[in-house]
Design a protein around this motif. Structure first.
Motif, short mmCIF file in Angstrom:
data_model
loop_
_atom_site.label_atom_id
_atom_site.label_comp_id
_atom_site.label_asym_id
_atom_site.label_seq_id
_atom_site.Cartn_x
_atom_site.Cartn_y
_atom_site.Cartn_z
N LEU A 61 0.48 -1.62 -0.44
CA LEU A 61 0.01 -0.20 -0.07
C LEU A 61 0.95 1.08 -0.37
O LEU A 61 1.93 1.52 0.96
N LEU A 62 0.42 2.51 -0.86
CA LEU A 62 1.86 3.85 -0.76
C LEU A 62 0.92 4.95 -0.76
O LEU A 62 -0.23 5.08 -0.80
N THR A 63 1.17 5.76 0.30
CA THR A 63 0.59 6.54 0.68
C THR A 63 2.15 8.27 0.37
O THR A 63 2.79 7.46 0.98
N SER A 64 1.92 8.79 0.62
CA SER A 64 2.92 10.29 1.02
C SER A 64 2.27 10.81 1.94
O SER A 64 0.86 11.48 2.04
N PRO A 89 -0.06 11.40 -1.70
CA PRO A 89 -0.88 12.04 -0.48
C PRO A 89 -2.02 12.09 -0.17
O PRO A 89 -2.87 12.27 -1.45
N GLY A 90 -2.46 11.96 1.43
CA GLY A 90 -4.37 11.61 1.19
C GLY A 90 -4.67 10.71 0.92
O GLY A 90 -5.86 10.59 0.94
N PHE A 91 -3.74 9.66 -0.25
CA PHE A 91 -4.30 8.59 -0.69
C PHE A 91 -4.21 6.96 -1.19
O PHE A 91 -3.00 7.82 -0.57
N LEU A 92 -4.46 6.26 -0.93
CA LEU A 92 -3.61 4.66 -0.87
C LEU A 92 -4.02 4.38 -1.99
O LEU A 92 -4.57 4.39 -3.40
N ALA A 109 -5.44 16.89 -0.82
CA ALA A 109 -6.31 15.56 0.31
C ALA A 109 -7.38 16.61 1.44
O ALA A 109 -8.69 15.76 1.98
N ALA A 110 -6.28 17.32 1.94
CA ALA A 110 -6.71 17.25 3.28
C ALA A 110 -8.19 17.99 3.29
O ALA A 110 -8.80 18.37 4.28
N GLY A 111 -8.61 19.23 2.18
CA GLY A 111 -9.63 20.25 1.65
C GLY A 111 -10.52 19.16 1.33
O GLY A 111 -11.28 19.81 0.75
#
Lengths: 404, 45, 531
Positions: free
Chosen positions: A206-209, A229-232, C241-243
């Motif tokens: 699984l990757l994210t940032s 960032p914010g997603f997998l 994504a945070a917003g």
């Protein structure tokens, strides 16, 4: 190890040439007329595949290379024939046709496109669809999960089932990069703490940032996937052969994009399990450390280590930073500001707030996610008492724990 | 394709008509561009 | 008839003006075309110098010349300069010079818009490169350092170079849209009597499709970078994504523009090729209609394939398969073009002057771009090629061998028409052979680097990549230096040389060759009739 790599590289060439039919190495050398380069290491194809996906990819690649080489040769042989035969200097009289005439000519004009259609959607298309479905099937019979988090400019690896996580950063000394000392064998492709994976197990990755988009890539695995960032995002590997496999971040992610390698140790399962146990014990010890009181010397020593590993890439080893993108810490208002408020809570935009929660829209990320209580306390204490900063205060790991 | 200059000239009227048509079409295309831009700007997932 | 009616600016009756004022206020399509070409040539060298600095850094492992931050700025600005300030203006310059001549119009339909379109370019180019200079004085931290793709969130956290680049892209976009509108209305409204759409020269057809692609996609790019600007400064979260935003949304919007952009750069060149091939094969163009339909098909397909630029970002399997097959489908109309080019040469009476050499070099090397593009479309193999030097080599075959060598074909082909002088054939041939040799020396090693696993956009690399990088750098420097021959050849041709006839090439066909070389300041004062 080095010797084995050498041998495998040779056989790699041979396999590659089987697909090509002509030795490009020879062509390159002939082109240059530099026989002196013959001893240098040239790779003309993918490195040796060690996962089913990488093998499939290499196979597809060789097949496609063969197809397009044939297309190229056939099409341009026709053109070159025409250039030799139909030239003014040999007295060829130009024809006047401007399109196919009659059924026969139309037939021959359309044949190449029928062939191309077949190549595109059958010869290349069908194996490609199979490969895609295989590649995207991350969940069927997955034996374990590895979570990879990209950060500017390092990778964090987490084994969710075992509760182990750590950061892996470039270990090539700065002097090698600035050419002050000789470069080692694995220059730029070596890390302080490689990720360890068992051989023969399907690992779902699984990757994210935490900040910008990075791309996790190990060429020998045939796997490349963005960490967003914010997603997998996910992918998988099944390593078939023990060894050390090296790769790099493949998506431009800021100034040290070229300096965040991926190193994977693939080991037999018992060895992997033993390693995992050792990691667990270490993590427990570290977590226990958060509850006791640390002396300022201990915090400073630990803090220096953390700083050099995590912070120095931007803020520089001397704390002067690279303004304006990466502000200096030496004499910084924030670092030299108050530690906590009267109630022992975090003050907004204070030093502790910045380190733990980062600053939105900049490269300063929220380190509360990636560093332990001890590491956070140590690095904050270190920054307040180094580079000419002399606050003289300190923060305990236990305080950080309470602040989370 | 063969072409040869003829003595007849572009008439004032002809040119004026062509330029007016060109201007109209130009504004139409500009409006299209602006519309696309606004859609692009306001796109939401 | 009076002269004033043929000159759209309305001041043709005024005495001829020289000097700066002429160039600033000109509404003449030839003057503007010349300015576009000169601007393009200058920016070609500016962008070239940037990448030579990059190649010099990459000559050996280790950091020798520059910091990684500066390296990142150079690669991004190199791309933006080459695409927006060298290739696109060159194509627009061709259009300005040639389309009125080819369709028998007295000038472009909207001449003042034309002037404005050009004069937006220099300020935009300055905006793009100014941050480099500002950084020297300690203001800001240099130019855009995200690569030309502006990917969020890297571009959200970047310095003020990003804002400069966003502003520059807006201005360049407005300039291109104005140029495109002008070309569309000129082709639709200003054709000489008898010049039906299916008699339109292929060059004009290529540009017509380009112009439509530009006005359909540039607004989307403008929207995307405006969203980026508001994310950076006004607290929106389109790409955060945070917003509730999504970084990949930016990639979708960017490449919705970015992929058609490839064809925007190439369609004018594809339009030009049949003219050159027919002239030097002394034979009519093969498959005129097939080529027109292929242009249209490529134009339509180009806006539905964008996501193949980020297969590794992760998307559902059906999307992967759709984008793979739609991308592969482009190979069919493209193959039609290759077929027609070679069929035009077939059984002709070829001679190999410099434009013909460049045209053939274009076909072969662009063939490599097309074939490697075909395998890049394959999602499975793409996982290995993507973000690697294989891609870098591929798109330089498309945009240098395809785009820039195509432009050079056109320059050599039309330079005698523009200047009234023949260029130096010997220098032209020398330029061709040096370019082809050094281009391949630069980029063939990069295919192998990519296969061996070298990622793009890295300022330093592992030792196993050292030899190929050294070769590539040597090639790049020869390539860069040989372009000086090109500039020199243009310079001496502008200054003097053997007088060129109106037809220039013995079997050149088309309206543009009916005029003298150079054509009169106001072309087609008398209206041609197409038979």
């Amino acid at each position: 190890m080095a010797c084995r790599m050498q041998i495998s590289r040779h056989s790699r060439w041979r396999r590659a040439f089987d697909g090509f039919g002509l030795p490009p190495r020879f062509l390159t050398l002939a082109l240059l007329g530099l026989p002196g380069l013959a001893s240098a290491a040239y790779n003309f194809n993918f490195p040796e595949p060690v996962t089913p996906i990488a093998r499939e990819t290499l196979h597809i690649h060789n097949e496609f290379m063969l197809i397009i080489t044939i297309l190229f040769v056939v099409v341009f042989a026709i053109m070159i024939y025409s250039m030799i035969k139909h030239r003014k200097s040999v007295g060829h009289q130009p024809a006047r046709f401007s399109g196919p005439k009659g059924a026969t000519q139309w037939f021959w004009a359309l044949i190449p496109f029928a062939i191309l259609l077949f190549i595109d959607f059958v010869l290349m298309g069908i194996p490609a669809v199979k490969a895609i479905i295989n590649m995207e099937d991350t969940q069927t019979r997955a034996d374990m999960v590895l979570k990879v988090t990209g950060m500017q400019w390092k990778w964090q690896y987490e084994y969710p089932e075992a509760g182990v996580k750590f950061i892996s950063t470039l270990s090539t000394p700065r002097d090698q990069i600035s050419n002050a000392e000789a470069k080692g064998e694995h220059y730029l492709l070596e890390v302080d703490k490689p990720v360890v994976l068992p051989v023969g197990k399907k690992v779902r990755i699984l990757l994210t940032s935490t900040d910008v988009i990075h791309t996790w890539w190990v060429p020998q695995f045939g796997v490349k996937r963005d960490a967003i960032p914010g997603f997998l995002r996910e992918t998988w590997v099944l390593i078939e052969k023990p060894g050390t496999y090296r790769g790099q971040c493949a998506e431009l992610c800021g100034k040290d994009h070229g300096f965040m390698p991926v190193v994977v140790h693939a080991v037999p399962e018992p060895e992997y399990l033993a390693w995992l146990e050792a990691q667990k014990a270490e993590a427990t010890a570290a977590a226990g450390g958060a509850d006791r009181a640390w002396s300022s010397e201990e915090l400073m020593t630990e803090g220096k280590a953390v700083y050099e590993k995590v912070c120095a890439a931007c803020h520089q080893p001397d704390g002067k930073g690279l303004p304006p993108a990466f502000p200096g810490l030496a004499g910084s208002k924030i670092v030299n500001g108050p530690l906590l408020d009267m109630n022992g809570k975090v003050i907004k935009d204070s030093h502790v707030d910045r380190v733990m929660h980062g600053k939105a829209g900049t490269a300063m990320q929220a380190f509360s996610a990636s560093l332990s209580d001890v590491e956070l306390a140590a690095v904050i204490t270190y920054e307040r008492n180094s580079f000419g900063n002399s606050k003289g205060d300190m923060i305990q790991p236990a305080q950080i724990k309470a602040l989370r | 394709m063969n072409a040869e200059p003829t003595p007849s000239a572009f008439s004032d009227d002809d040119l004026r008509r062509r330029r007016a048509a060109a201007r109209r079409l130009g504004w139409l295309l500009a409006a299209f561009v602006l519309g696309l831009y606004l859609i692009g700007l306001l796109i939401k997932r | 008839m009076s002269i004033a009616t043929t000159h759209p600016g309305g001041h043709a009756a005024e005495p001829y003006q020289g000097g700066l004022r002429r160039w600033l206020t000109t509404t003449n399509h030839k003057d503007i075309g010349t300015m576009y070409m000169m601007f393009s040539l200058i920016m070609f060298f500016v962008g070239g110098l940037m990448i030579l600095a990059v190649r010099a850094e990459l000559f050996q492992p280790g950091l020798q010349l520059m910091k990684p931050e500066f390296f990142n700025q150079l690669i991004g600005i190199h791309a933006l300069v080459m695409i927006f300030a060298a290739l696109m203006p060159a194509a627009t310059g061709f259009a300005n010079w040639m389309i009125p001549l080819m369709i028998g119009a007295p000038d472009m339909a909207l001449p003042r818009l034309n002037n404005w379109g050009f004069w937006l370019l220099p300020p935009a180019a300055i905006l793009l490169t100014l941050p480099f200079t500002l950084a020297l004085f300690g203001i800001g931290d240099g130019a855009l350092a995200t690569g030309w793709t502006f990917y969020a969130p890297l571009s959200v956290q970047g310095g003020m170079g990003v804002d400069f680049a966003i502003l520059a892209v807006h201005i360049l976009g407005i300039s291109s849209i104005m140029g495109s509108i002008n070309i569309i209305v000129t082709i639709f409204n200003m054709r000489a009597p008898g010049m039906t759409m299916m008699k339109l020269p292929l060059f004009a057809w290529g540009w017509l499709i380009t112009a439509f692609l530009l006005i359909a996609t540039l607004p989307v790019l403008a929207g995307a970078v405006t969203m980026l600007l508001t994310d950076r400064h006004f607290g929106t979260h389109f790409f955060d994504a945070a917003g509730g935003g999504d970084p990949i949304l930016f990639q979708h919007l960017f490449w919705f523009f970015g992929h058609p952009e490839v064809y925007i750069l190439l369609l004018p060149v594809w339009g030009l090729m049949p003219h050159v091939l027919a002239t030097f094969s002394r034979k009519p163009t093969y498959g005129y209609k097939a080529q027109v339909y292929s242009f249209i098909a490529i134009g339509l397909l180009s806006v539905v394939v964008w996501a193949h630029h980020f297969f590794t970002a992760g998307m559902p399997v059906p999307a992967l398969i759709y984008f793979m097959f739609s991308t592969m489908a482009i190979s069919l109309p493209l193959a039609v073009l290759f077929f027609c080019w070679i069929a035009t040469m077939w059984k002709g009476a070829m001679s190999f002057e410099t434009p013909m050499l460049f045209a053939i070099g274009f076909i072969v090397l662009f063939g490599i771009a097309g074939l490697t593009g075909l395998i890049l479309a394959d999602v499975a193999a793409d996982a290995q090629y993507h973000h690697s030097y294989f891609v870098v080599a591929h798109f330089h075959y498309a945009l240098f061998a395809g785009g820039i060598m195509g432009v050079m074909t056109g320059v050599y082909y039309w330079l005698p028409k523009w200047t009234g002088h023949m260029y130096c054939e010997k220098l032209g041939k020398l330029h061709f052979w040096l370019t082809v040799f050094s281009f391949n020396l630069t980029f063939i090693p990069q295919f192998f680097l990519g296969l061996a696993g070298m990622p793009r956009r890295i300022p330093d690399y592992a030792l196993q990549f050292a030899e190929f990088n050294a070769i590539s750098t040597v090639g790049a420097f020869i390539l860069g230096l040989s372009q000086l021959i090109f500039a020199w050849n243009i310079w001496i041709t502008v200054r003097g040389g053997k007088k060129a006839e109106g037809r220039v090439w013995e079997s050149a066909e088309g309206l543009e060759w009916e005029l003298s070389s150079p054509p009169p300041h106001h072309s087609w004062e008398t209206q041609p009739v197409i038979k």
